[in-house]
Design an enzyme around this catalytic site. Sequence first.
Site, PDB file in Angstrom:
ATOM      1  N   ASP A   1       0.837  -1.202   0.000  1.00 39.82           N
ATOM      2  CA  ASP A   1       0.000   0.000   0.000  1.00 39.82           C
ATOM      3  C   ASP A   1       0.873   1.255   0.000  1.00 39.82           C
ATOM      4  O   ASP A   1       2.023   1.216   0.464  1.00 39.82           O
ATOM      5  CB  ASP A   1      -0.900   0.019   1.239  1.00 39.82           C
ATOM      6  CG  ASP A   1      -1.990  -1.046   1.186  1.00 39.82           C
ATOM      7  OD1 ASP A   1      -2.385  -1.421   0.068  1.00 39.82           O
ATOM      8  OD2 ASP A   1      -2.426  -1.493   2.256  1.00 39.82           O
TER       9      ASP A   1
ATOM     10  N   TYR B   1       6.766  -8.703   8.270  1.00 42.33           N
ATOM     11  CA  TYR B   1       6.495  -7.271   8.419  1.00 42.33           C
ATOM     12  C   TYR B   1       6.800  -6.810   9.841  1.00 42.33           C
ATOM     13  O   TYR B   1       6.677  -7.584  10.798  1.00 42.33           O
ATOM     14  CB  TYR B   1       5.006  -6.966   8.162  1.00 42.33           C
ATOM     15  CG  TYR B   1       4.506  -7.302   6.790  1.00 42.33           C
ATOM     16  CD1 TYR B   1       4.531  -6.354   5.761  1.00 42.33           C
ATOM     17  CD2 TYR B   1       3.973  -8.562   6.506  1.00 42.33           C
ATOM     18  CE1 TYR B   1       4.048  -6.660   4.495  1.00 42.33           C
ATOM     19  CE2 TYR B   1       3.488  -8.870   5.237  1.00 42.33           C
ATOM     20  CZ  TYR B   1       3.532  -7.912   4.245  1.00 42.33           C
ATOM     21  OH  TYR B   1       3.048  -8.225   2.995  1.00 42.33           O
TER      22      TYR B   1
ATOM     23  N   ASP C   1      -5.959   2.044   8.386  1.00 39.80           N
ATOM     24  CA  ASP C   1      -4.636   2.661   8.360  1.00 39.80           C
ATOM     25  C   ASP C   1      -4.852   4.174   8.310  1.00 39.80           C
ATOM     26  O   ASP C   1      -5.947   4.661   8.608  1.00 39.80           O
ATOM     27  CB  ASP C   1      -3.790   2.144   7.189  1.00 39.80           C
ATOM     28  CG  ASP C   1      -4.363   2.492   5.814  1.00 39.80           C
ATOM     29  OD1 ASP C   1      -5.376   3.238   5.744  1.00 39.80           O
ATOM     30  OD2 ASP C   1      -3.811   2.022   4.807  1.00 39.80           O
TER      31      ASP C   1
ATOM     32  N   ARG D   1      -3.592  -4.830   7.912  1.00 40.64           N
ATOM     33  CA  ARG D   1      -4.652  -3.903   8.343  1.00 40.64           C
ATOM     34  C   ARG D   1      -5.845  -4.660   8.927  1.00 40.64           C
ATOM     35  O   ARG D   1      -6.491  -4.192   9.863  1.00 40.64           O
ATOM     36  CB  ARG D   1      -5.111  -3.028   7.176  1.00 40.64           C
ATOM     37  CG  ARG D   1      -4.118  -1.960   6.784  1.00 40.64           C
ATOM     38  CD  ARG D   1      -4.658  -1.105   5.665  1.00 40.64           C
ATOM     39  NE  ARG D   1      -4.686  -1.792   4.393  1.00 40.64           N
ATOM     40  CZ  ARG D   1      -5.651  -1.679   3.490  1.00 40.64           C
ATOM     41  NH1 ARG D   1      -6.710  -0.922   3.747  1.00 40.64           N
ATOM     42  NH2 ARG D   1      -5.591  -2.317   2.348  1.00 40.64           N
TER      43      ARG D   1
END
Length: 226
Positions: free
Chosen positions: A42, A70, A84, A176
């Site tokens: 993203d 991550y 987010d 997310r």
Amino acid sequence: MQAPYGEVFLINKPLEWTSFDVVKKVRNALKIKKVGHAGTLDPLATGLLIVCAGKMTKQIDSFMGQEKEYTGTFVIGHTTDSFDLEQPIVPVADPSAVTLEQVKSAVAELTGDILQIPPMHSAIKVDGKRVYESARKGKEVKMDPRPVQVSVFEITRFEIPEIEFRIVCSKGTYIRSLARDLGEKLGVGAYMSSLCRTRIGDFKLSDAKELAPLVEEIKARSHENL
């Protein structure tokens, strides 16, 4: 006879760039059309983006299928429609009473083989349309839960309202959505304030190059073998 050109670039995607922006920059520098990326990040995420050029674009699916790692930060007590910072932050509940033990218990429920509903603000297609396009028009799209694997969900720092994490997961996992689900389990809401992809399979962010110098390096090369 020259062998067909093929190359793999490990790039640290800049903040606020789309993955396609990065591909376009590399494509223009190489002056060839066959360039693609293996796994979208993203715009508000940073970290490892694998960009394949020439004959190596045939490897994109195999790269995409590999395990991802991550690091990042969740904020509890508030949420957003996109989970987010793309959408406005709205308060949910006071998180001051949330304990580390409660967080670890919720995280344990989100670890392993789980079913996950992707966020509405995502690039998944439903009935031929990207769901984020419907979300931005205020339209609800029904999305079925998808099986994903979260093999590691580690809390690396807990200081209300922030929760820093390291997650290792399968293809198709939305961090997310983990923020949303964690916030729901804690009863106070949550959103993701930062995200960095540190690994794809055996490819590491530490081996990636910054985009601007890489583009200059590509331009400086001789293109005789392309």
